[in-house]
Design a protein around this motif. Structure first.
Motif, PDB file in Angstrom:
ATOM      1  N   VAL A   1       6.139   3.792 -17.582  1.00 24.90           N
ATOM      2  CA  VAL A   1       4.826   4.201 -17.424  1.00 24.90           C
ATOM      3  C   VAL A   1       3.935   2.874 -16.994  1.00 24.90           C
ATOM      4  N   VAL A   2       4.339   1.779 -17.808  1.00 20.85           N
ATOM      5  CA  VAL A   2       3.705   0.421 -17.380  1.00 20.85           C
ATOM      6  C   VAL A   2       4.054  -0.092 -15.787  1.00 20.85           C
ATOM      7  N   SER A   3       5.184  -0.057 -15.517  1.00 22.71           N
ATOM      8  CA  SER A   3       5.635  -0.230 -14.228  1.00 22.71           C
ATOM      9  C   SER A   3       4.837   0.416 -13.278  1.00 22.71           C
ATOM     10  N   LEU A   4       4.793   1.779 -13.437  1.00 27.07           N
ATOM     11  CA  LEU A   4       3.810   2.648 -12.611  1.00 27.07           C
ATOM     12  C   LEU A   4       2.582   2.410 -12.345  1.00 27.07           C
ATOM     13  N   MET A   5       2.031   1.909 -13.635  1.00 27.77           N
ATOM     14  CA  MET A   5       0.479   1.630 -13.532  1.00 27.77           C
ATOM     15  C   MET A   5       0.201   0.183 -12.895  1.00 27.77           C
ATOM     16  N   ILE A   6       1.343  -0.662 -12.867  1.00 29.60           N
ATOM     17  CA  ILE A   6       1.142  -1.917 -12.276  1.00 29.60           C
ATOM     18  C   ILE A   6       1.356  -1.491 -10.754  1.00 29.60           C
ATOM     19  N   LEU A   7       2.422  -0.716 -10.302  1.00 26.25           N
ATOM     20  CA  LEU A   7       2.511  -0.244  -8.943  1.00 26.25           C
ATOM     21  C   LEU A   7       1.442   0.627  -8.437  1.00 26.25           C
TER      22      LEU A   7
ATOM     23  N   TYR B   1      -3.267   0.035  -4.723  1.00 27.13           N
ATOM     24  CA  TYR B   1      -4.608   0.329  -4.529  1.00 27.13           C
ATOM     25  C   TYR B   1      -5.278  -1.107  -4.223  1.00 27.13           C
ATOM     26  N   ILE B   2      -5.030  -2.029  -4.309  1.00 27.46           N
ATOM     27  CA  ILE B   2      -5.279  -3.440  -4.145  1.00 27.46           C
ATOM     28  C   ILE B   2      -5.155  -3.670  -2.691  1.00 27.46           C
ATOM     29  N   ILE B   3      -3.928  -3.304  -2.214  1.00 25.77           N
ATOM     30  CA  ILE B   3      -3.601  -3.310  -0.752  1.00 25.77           C
ATOM     31  C   ILE B   3      -4.416  -2.499   0.162  1.00 25.77           C
ATOM     32  N   GLY B   4      -4.893  -1.689  -0.318  1.00 28.75           N
ATOM     33  CA  GLY B   4      -5.831  -0.487   0.430  1.00 28.75           C
ATOM     34  C   GLY B   4      -5.420   0.642   0.800  1.00 28.75           C
ATOM     35  N   LEU B   5      -4.251   1.226   0.137  1.00 28.62           N
ATOM     36  CA  LEU B   5      -4.204   2.665   0.288  1.00 28.62           C
ATOM     37  C   LEU B   5      -4.807   3.452  -0.253  1.00 28.62           C
ATOM     38  N   PRO B   6      -5.090   4.625   0.446  1.00 34.07           N
ATOM     39  CA  PRO B   6      -6.270   5.547  -0.210  1.00 34.07           C
ATOM     40  C   PRO B   6      -5.745   6.017  -1.473  1.00 34.07           C
ATOM     41  N   SER B   7      -6.824   6.196  -2.224  1.00 32.91           N
ATOM     42  CA  SER B   7      -6.590   6.261  -3.601  1.00 32.91           C
ATOM     43  C   SER B   7      -5.802   8.071  -3.812  1.00 32.91           C
ATOM     44  N   LEU B   8      -6.137   8.968  -2.840  1.00 28.75           N
ATOM     45  CA  LEU B   8      -5.352  10.008  -3.204  1.00 28.75           C
ATOM     46  C   LEU B   8      -3.525   9.862  -2.866  1.00 28.75           C
TER      47      LEU B   8
ATOM     48  N   VAL C   1      -2.541   8.161  -6.143  1.00 25.94           N
ATOM     49  CA  VAL C   1      -2.346   8.863  -6.939  1.00 25.94           C
ATOM     50  C   VAL C   1      -1.040  10.030  -6.792  1.00 25.94           C
ATOM     51  N   GLY C   2      -0.903  10.486  -5.245  1.00 27.75           N
ATOM     52  CA  GLY C   2       0.144  11.299  -5.360  1.00 27.75           C
ATOM     53  C   GLY C   2       1.483  10.792  -5.467  1.00 27.75           C
ATOM     54  N   LEU C   3       1.622   9.665  -5.090  1.00 21.13           N
ATOM     55  CA  LEU C   3       3.032   8.897  -4.903  1.00 21.13           C
ATOM     56  C   LEU C   3       3.275   8.437  -6.502  1.00 21.13           C
ATOM     57  N   ILE C   4       2.253   7.932  -7.561  1.00 28.23           N
ATOM     58  CA  ILE C   4       2.499   7.483  -8.705  1.00 28.23           C
ATOM     59  C   ILE C   4       2.813   8.993  -9.409  1.00 28.23           C
ATOM     60  N   GLY C   5       1.952   9.985  -9.047  1.00 29.81           N
ATOM     61  CA  GLY C   5       2.294  11.377  -9.940  1.00 29.81           C
ATOM     62  C   GLY C   5       3.403  11.714  -9.723  1.00 29.81           C
ATOM     63  N   THR C   6       4.218  11.746  -8.353  1.00 31.31           N
ATOM     64  CA  THR C   6       5.550  12.408  -8.282  1.00 31.31           C
ATOM     65  C   THR C   6       6.513  11.203  -8.772  1.00 31.31           C
ATOM     66  N   ALA C   7       6.326  10.232  -8.760  1.00 32.47           N
ATOM     67  CA  ALA C   7       7.060   9.125  -9.393  1.00 32.47           C
ATOM     68  C   ALA C   7       7.133   9.215 -10.724  1.00 32.47           C
ATOM     69  N   GLY C   8       5.940   9.563 -11.510  1.00 36.19           N
ATOM     70  CA  GLY C   8       5.886   9.619 -12.901  1.00 36.19           C
ATOM     71  C   GLY C   8       6.527  11.039 -13.412  1.00 36.19           C
ATOM     72  N   ALA C   9       6.456  11.850 -12.705  1.00 37.01           N
ATOM     73  CA  ALA C   9       6.901  13.220 -13.140  1.00 37.01           C
ATOM     74  C   ALA C   9       8.474  13.085 -12.936  1.00 37.01           C
TER      75      ALA C   9
END
Length: 105
Positions: free
Chosen positions: A34-40, A45-52, A55-63
């Motif tokens: 979970v900590v590594s997913l938050m860092i990712l 987000y800092i790189i400039g990818l859209p927030s959706l 959230v979609g990639l991190i949500g899928t990876a988290g699941a």
């Protein structure tokens, strides 16, 4: 006011910690994931990818992470994964090119 959550951690005498079905070291694996997913997420987000997209990639990876950790916890139990990894390090064959170890002196 925010309500506080109280979580039950089941631990008996000479038993490992269990939290919501996770046993022993798998709690730490999930926490680290979970900590590594938050860092990712922060990096994306800092790189400039859209927030959706973030959230979609991190949500899928988290699941996927939660599914795999719970599956490993149920499959191996408290010490089973360490035993499985140790079993893989045992050589299948031992080659001996000399008969000296079989000859008594």
């Amino acid at each position: 006011m925010m309500g506080s959550s109280v979580y039950q951690i089941n631990k008996g005498i000479n038993k490992s910690i269990e939290f919501k079905g996770l046993k022993a070291q798998y709690i730490w694996y999930l926490g680290g994931g979970v900590v590594s997913l938050m860092i990712l997420f922060a990096i994306m987000y800092i790189i400039g990818l859209p927030s959706l997209v973030c959230v979609g990639l991190i949500g899928t990876a988290g699941a996927f992470l939660v599914f795999k950790i719970y599956r490993m916890s149920n499959k191996y139990g408290e010490y089973g994964m360490m035993k499985a990894l140790a079993r893989k390090q045992i050589p299948k064959h031992i080659k001996v090119y000399s008969r000296d170890i079989f000859i008594k002196r």
